[in-house]
Scaffold this motif. Structure first.
Motif, PDB file in Angstrom:
ATOM      1  N   ASN A  27       0.753  -1.225   0.169  1.00 22.60           N
ATOM      2  CA  ASN A  27       0.069   0.039  -0.229  1.00 22.60           C
ATOM      3  C   ASN A  27       0.968   1.393   0.018  1.00 22.60           C
ATOM      4  OD1 ASN A  27      -2.381   1.316   0.055  1.00 22.60           O
ATOM      5  ND2 ASN A  27      -2.532   1.314   2.377  1.00 22.60           N
ATOM      6  N   ILE A  28       0.337   2.340  -0.614  1.00 22.77           N
ATOM      7  CA  ILE A  28       0.976   3.434  -0.576  1.00 22.77           C
ATOM      8  C   ILE A  28       0.108   4.685   0.226  1.00 22.77           C
ATOM      9  CG2 ILE A  28       1.893   5.555  -2.165  1.00 22.77           C
ATOM     10  CD1 ILE A  28       2.704   3.497  -3.764  1.00 22.77           C
ATOM     11  N   TYR A  38       2.966  13.272   4.678  1.00 19.21           N
ATOM     12  CA  TYR A  38       3.806  11.908   4.944  1.00 19.21           C
ATOM     13  C   TYR A  38       3.542  11.082   3.722  1.00 19.21           C
ATOM     14  CZ  TYR A  38       3.832  12.668   9.867  1.00 19.21           C
ATOM     15  OH  TYR A  38       4.051  13.218  11.234  1.00 19.21           O
ATOM     16  N   VAL A  39       4.390  10.482   3.237  1.00 23.56           N
ATOM     17  CA  VAL A  39       4.254   9.692   2.307  1.00 23.56           C
ATOM     18  C   VAL A  39       4.840   7.957   3.218  1.00 23.56           C
ATOM     19  CG1 VAL A  39       5.367   8.363   0.085  1.00 23.56           C
ATOM     20  CG2 VAL A  39       5.176  10.869   0.448  1.00 23.56           C
ATOM     21  N   ASP A  56      15.621  -3.901   5.384  1.00 24.13           N
ATOM     22  CA  ASP A  56      14.813  -3.803   4.248  1.00 24.13           C
ATOM     23  C   ASP A  56      14.131  -2.564   3.714  1.00 24.13           C
ATOM     24  OD1 ASP A  56      15.356  -6.572   3.496  1.00 24.13           O
ATOM     25  OD2 ASP A  56      13.381  -7.206   4.587  1.00 24.13           O
ATOM     26  N   CYS A  57      13.391  -2.116   4.915  1.00 24.93           N
ATOM     27  CA  CYS A  57      13.024  -0.851   5.030  1.00 24.93           C
ATOM     28  C   CYS A  57      13.930   0.511   4.816  1.00 24.93           C
ATOM     29  CB  CYS A  57      12.089  -0.420   6.245  1.00 24.93           C
ATOM     30  SG  CYS A  57      10.758  -1.739   6.518  1.00 24.93           S
ATOM     31  N   ALA A  58      14.856   0.287   5.457  1.00 22.96           N
ATOM     32  CA  ALA A  58      15.939   1.515   5.236  1.00 22.96           C
ATOM     33  C   ALA A  58      16.454   1.194   3.936  1.00 22.96           C
ATOM     34  CB  ALA A  58      17.106   1.350   6.374  1.00 22.96           C
ATOM     35  N   LYS A  59      16.749   0.164   3.419  1.00 15.69           N
ATOM     36  CA  LYS A  59      17.199  -0.042   2.109  1.00 15.69           C
ATOM     37  C   LYS A  59      16.423   0.499   0.846  1.00 15.69           C
ATOM     38  CE  LYS A  59      19.344  -3.389  -0.972  1.00 15.69           C
ATOM     39  NZ  LYS A  59      20.289  -4.604  -1.075  1.00 15.69           N
ATOM     40  N   VAL A  60      15.018   0.001   1.011  1.00 19.55           N
ATOM     41  CA  VAL A  60      14.004   0.773   0.279  1.00 19.55           C
ATOM     42  C   VAL A  60      13.980   2.044   0.145  1.00 19.55           C
ATOM     43  CG1 VAL A  60      11.761   0.601  -0.562  1.00 19.55           C
ATOM     44  CG2 VAL A  60      12.859  -1.465  -0.003  1.00 19.55           C
ATOM     45  N   SER A  61      13.817   2.584   1.281  1.00 17.13           N
ATOM     46  CA  SER A  61      13.783   4.150   1.662  1.00 17.13           C
ATOM     47  C   SER A  61      14.894   4.915   0.898  1.00 17.13           C
ATOM     48  CB  SER A  61      13.813   4.283   3.078  1.00 17.13           C
ATOM     49  OG  SER A  61      13.775   6.043   3.304  1.00 17.13           O
ATOM     50  N   GLY A  62      16.052   4.501   0.976  1.00 20.43           N
ATOM     51  CA  GLY A  62      17.437   5.218   0.469  1.00 20.43           C
ATOM     52  C   GLY A  62      17.294   5.008  -0.941  1.00 20.43           C
ATOM     53  N   PHE A  76       7.976  16.580   3.192  1.00 23.19           N
ATOM     54  CA  PHE A  76       7.098  15.401   3.444  1.00 23.19           C
ATOM     55  C   PHE A  76       8.336  14.561   4.293  1.00 23.19           C
ATOM     56  CE2 PHE A  76       8.953  14.219  -0.401  1.00 23.19           C
ATOM     57  CZ  PHE A  76       9.465  12.982  -0.156  1.00 23.19           C
ATOM     58  N   TYR A  77       7.417  13.753   4.997  1.00 29.08           N
ATOM     59  CA  TYR A  77       8.123  12.670   5.779  1.00 29.08           C
ATOM     60  C   TYR A  77       7.846  11.346   4.934  1.00 29.08           C
ATOM     61  CZ  TYR A  77       8.914  16.048   9.469  1.00 29.08           C
ATOM     62  OH  TYR A  77       9.429  17.015  10.232  1.00 29.08           O
ATOM     63  N   LEU A  78       8.983  10.532   4.766  1.00 33.64           N
ATOM     64  CA  LEU A  78       9.172   9.135   4.052  1.00 33.64           C
ATOM     65  C   LEU A  78       9.074   8.221   4.812  1.00 33.64           C
ATOM     66  CD1 LEU A  78       8.773   7.475   1.510  1.00 33.64           C
ATOM     67  CD2 LEU A  78      11.460   7.671   1.318  1.00 33.64           C
ATOM     68  N   GLU A  79       8.119   7.214   5.163  1.00 35.50           N
ATOM     69  CA  GLU A  79       8.040   6.083   6.157  1.00 35.50           C
ATOM     70  C   GLU A  79       8.095   4.915   5.264  1.00 35.50           C
ATOM     71  OE1 GLU A  79       4.791   6.764   8.780  1.00 35.50           O
ATOM     72  OE2 GLU A  79       5.894   8.610   9.544  1.00 35.50           O
ATOM     73  N   VAL A  80       8.937   3.809   5.263  1.00 37.93           N
ATOM     74  CA  VAL A  80       8.766   2.725   4.680  1.00 37.93           C
ATOM     75  C   VAL A  80       8.775   1.608   5.999  1.00 37.93           C
ATOM     76  CG1 VAL A  80       9.765   1.235   3.062  1.00 37.93           C
ATOM     77  CG2 VAL A  80      10.001   3.533   2.871  1.00 37.93           C
ATOM     78  N   SER A  81       7.692   0.614   5.770  1.00 36.19           N
ATOM     79  CA  SER A  81       7.478  -0.190   6.916  1.00 36.19           C
ATOM     80  C   SER A  81       6.611  -1.360   6.292  1.00 36.19           C
ATOM     81  CB  SER A  81       6.608   0.189   8.175  1.00 36.19           C
ATOM     82  OG  SER A  81       5.530   0.581   7.790  1.00 36.19           O
ATOM     83  N   SER A  82       6.411  -2.598   7.173  1.00 40.39           N
ATOM     84  CA  SER A  82       5.657  -3.535   6.979  1.00 40.39           C
ATOM     85  C   SER A  82       4.270  -3.118   6.952  1.00 40.39           C
ATOM     86  CB  SER A  82       6.017  -4.834   7.936  1.00 40.39           C
ATOM     87  OG  SER A  82       5.593  -4.450   9.200  1.00 40.39           O
ATOM     88  N   PRO A  83       3.286  -3.828   6.568  1.00 43.37           N
ATOM     89  CA  PRO A  83       1.845  -3.814   6.683  1.00 43.37           C
ATOM     90  C   PRO A  83       1.348  -3.788   8.237  1.00 43.37           C
ATOM     91  CG  PRO A  83       1.965  -5.611   5.535  1.00 43.37           C
ATOM     92  CD  PRO A  83       3.321  -4.982   5.847  1.00 43.37           C
TER      93      PRO A  83
END
Length: 154
Positions: A27-28, A38-39, A56-62, A76-83
């Motif tokens: 999801n986005i 926020y994204v 994994d989250c840090a790698k995708v974010s970068g 904006f703030y970028l947040e990448v996480s599990s659902p």
């Protein structure tokens, strides 16, 4: 640009990176919370057996941060996480994967005089979702689902 359009652009940016990492997009969300934008990007492993890690989250974010920054004008703030355990179900394949699980569904139009239903997803037949709700089978066309998520029970 509208939020939905930005989410679609973000999806086009993110998908190729995730495919290379054997990770799937769940999801986005692009939204404003107070004064901040926020994204939020939710991801999971393609094999579904491993959990997404902080690495994994840090790698995708970068990998995606600069590309996303180029399409959004606001700070904006970028947040990448599990659902999470009550993950959203967005695609038909999500419903197929979680047959047998308890699901909460918000419908576009009333079925059985209700727009909010919670029950066990018993089967997916084509694009028809078959639920057991209060010992009654209810068929819901996939295109009538406005929002759905798993329900975690202790």
């Amino acid at each position: 640009m509208l939020g939905k359009q930005i989410e679609e652009k973000i999806e086009k940016i993110v998908e190729p990176y995730l495919k290379d990492l054997d990770i799937e997009l769940v999801n986005i969300e692009y939204l404003q919370d107070g004064a901040y934008w926020y994204v939020r990007i939710y991801i999971e492993k393609s094999n579904y057996e491993e959990n997404i890690t902080l690495e994994d989250c840090a790698k995708v974010s970068g990998l995606i941060e600069d590309d996303i920054d180029s399409i959004i004008n606001e700070k904006f703030y970028l947040e990448v996480s599990s659902p999470g355990i009550e993950r959203p179900l967005k695609k038909l394949k999500d419903f197929e994967r979680f047959v047998g699980e308890k699901v909460k569904v918000l419908l576009k139009h009333k079925i059985e005089d209700k727009r909010n239903l919670t029950g066990v997803l018993e089967n997916v037949n084509g694009e028809i979702l078959i639920f057991n709700i209060d010992e009654k089978k209810i068929e819901i066309p996939f295109n009538e689902v406005k929002k759905a998520n798993l329900v975690f029970e202790f």
